[in-house]
Design an enzyme around this catalytic site. Structure first.
Site, short mmCIF file in Angstrom:
data_model
loop_
_atom_site.label_atom_id
_atom_site.label_comp_id
_atom_site.label_asym_id
_atom_site.label_seq_id
_atom_site.Cartn_x
_atom_site.Cartn_y
_atom_site.Cartn_z
N SER A 167 0.82 -1.20 0.00
CA SER A 167 0.00 0.00 0.00
C SER A 167 0.87 1.26 0.00
CB SER A 167 -0.96 -0.04 1.19
OG SER A 167 -2.00 0.87 1.04
N ASP A 376 -8.46 -5.88 -5.64
CA ASP A 376 -8.20 -4.61 -4.97
C ASP A 376 -8.83 -3.46 -5.75
OD1 ASP A 376 -7.25 -2.76 -3.17
OD2 ASP A 376 -5.15 -2.93 -3.77
N HIS A 434 -6.47 -6.38 -1.52
CA HIS A 434 -5.34 -5.51 -1.17
C HIS A 434 -4.28 -6.25 -0.37
CE1 HIS A 434 -3.68 -1.49 -0.68
NE2 HIS A 434 -3.56 -1.68 0.61
#
Length: 472
Positions: A167, A376, A434
């Protein structure tokens, strides 16, 4: 293969060491009596203290021809704790119920978790003003940490270090890699640099926000009206970024998430097959809608304090049993207590792209791996492919033209695809959101073996025999 015996979490013998730092501060370290774990604080700047936790793999070898790797895991956010989330939620030896994780990345490398930047997790600042305001400032602090840890340990100096990020951690990773390479070149840092891996990484915010509407329209999560509304805000964000108004772009990013949430009946930004709140590792829809960026992310952090499935509460774990085991956390420091401030201080850098830094690393010959979960949204594969195509690296045209190879792992069916050209590598991971190591642990473990070149080792699946446990 040699394996270490790991002491139980609550019955460890602690050795405290205070060492002068190169910048004049102090470092405090402790660890298990058998040397399998070490942790500590480094004062990276006056009144700024960074916490780290190192695990020595029970499968570590001392083969000079195939040096055992070390992975530095960088969590996202800004404000998410690698020591807590990356360790107990994703790739460390134990889950948040303190049960052995069969897919721990210790099978492929030693692990170094860091609460980065200062103010994250157990890391803390004595005064709010010393929080970092840019990715480069975070990289400078991390480089100071690496100098402290590696320059004093000749064994670690023989192992290649791989930075693996998730991320927002991807932005830290590329700035840190450049900073560390400069420190190595200047002989300030004694380290073998292996490469970086960018997992669902926020490298180009503009490309990601531009992908949200079309992606969600294609999978029937928003309609044409939602697409038009979201695209309108995307154009506003692009203009703000182009004009250097990055804090304004962060505010509009928050508005865009609200619009997406409203038009999608609160899609989970970390897995488009779900609604927010369905997966405890993600967000709670009702809390996020209409929230400011700081409140939005602090609530996201709160949602991460409960692990997937039936695992334990990580907030209670980190401020309870783990805090007691570590023995060096100051009384006035609460795990995650300054996370909201970390995001607030980085709001001016949050929407800044880092594509140029990836180009610099590729041109220096650094191995760069990119991996993305199919499901994601916030760091979508569509957005990742868009920023990759903007690279100016001389090998890009050939990379884009070659075919992908399928990935298989643990049973029938395609689990993903991959392709590589020279020092650029890409993994498309199917049925993952994610948090790729959570959703596809088998693929993630095999992938990290190839990234770190530790796939040459044949490791038996017997981590449960190790003494990764807690005693009451």
């Amino acid at each position: 293969m040699k394996r270490s015996n790991f002491a139980s979490l609550l019955s460890v013998s602690l050795v405290f060491i205070f060492l002068p730092l190169f910048n004049g501060g102090l470092a405090m370290a402790a660890g298990t009596s058998d040397g399998s774990e070490k942790w500590g604080y480094v004062q990276v700047r006056p009144k700024a203290h960074m916490f780290w936790w190192y695990y020595k793999s029970p499968y570590r070898t001392e083969d000079p021809n195939n040096p055992w790797p070390i992975i530095l895991w960088l969590q996202g956010g800004p404000g998410a704790s690698g020591v807590g989330i990356g360790n107990f939620e994703e790739v460390g030896p134990l889950d948040s119920f303190l049960k052995p994780r069969n897919s721990t990345w210790l099978k492929k490398a030693d692990l170094l978790f860091v609460d980065n930047p200062v103010g994250t997790g157990y890391s803390f600042v004595e005064e709010e003003e010393v929080l970092v305001k840019s990715d480069e400032e975070a990289a400078t602090d991390l480089t100071t940490l690496l100098i402290e840890i590696f320059n004093r340990n000749e064994t670690l100096q023989k192992s290649p270090l791989y930075i693996v990020a998730e991320s927002y951690g991807g932005k830290y990773a590329v700035t840190l890699a450049l900073s560390a390479l400069k420190a190595i070149e200047d002989r300030r840092l004694k380290l073998i640099f292996g490469g970086i891996a960018l997992g669902d990484s926020w490298i180009s915010p503009e490309d990601f926000v531009a992908s949200w509407g079309p992606l969600l329209k294609d999978v029937s999560r928003i309609d044409e009206k939602g697409l038009i509304e979201s695209n309108s805000l995307v154009e506003k964000i692009k203009q703000q970024i182009a004009n250097g108004k990055l804090k304004d772009a962060t505010e509009t990013w928050s508005d865009l998430e609200d619009v997406i949430g409203t038009n999608s009946n609160s899609v989970d930004f970390y897995n488009f097959l779900l609604d927010s709140g369905m997966d405890p590792v993600s967000t709670t829809a009702a809390e996020l809608v209409r929230a400011t960026p700081r409140k939005r992310y602090s609530r996201y952090l709160d949602s991460l304090k409960t692990s997937p499935g039936e695992n334990g509460d990580i907030d209670l774990l980190m401020n309870g049993a783990i805090r007691k085991k570590l023995g060096i956390i100051p009384n006035n420091v609460q795990w995650g207590g300054q996370a909201g401030l970390v995001f607030e201080y980085l709001a001016g850098d949050f929407m800044r792209p880092r594509i140029k830094e990836v180009d610099e690393l590729l041109n220096k010959g650094v191995n760069v791996t990119i991996y993305n979960g199919q499901l994601d949204v916030i760091c979508s594969t569509k957005g990742t492919e868009a920023w990759v195509e903007k690279l100016k690296w001389e090998g890009l045209k050939t990379f884009l033209s070659i075919d992908r190879k399928p990935l298989y792992c643990g049973g029938k069916g395609t689990k993903g695809f991959t392709k590589s050209y020279k020092n650029l590598h890409f993994y498309w991971v199917l049925e993952a959101g994610h948090f790729v190591p959570v959703d596809q642990p088998c693929v993630a473990l095999e992938m990290i073996g190839f990234i770190t070149r530790s796939c040459v080792y044949k490791v038996k699946d017997d981590m449960k025999k190790q003494k990764w446990k807690i005693t009451n």
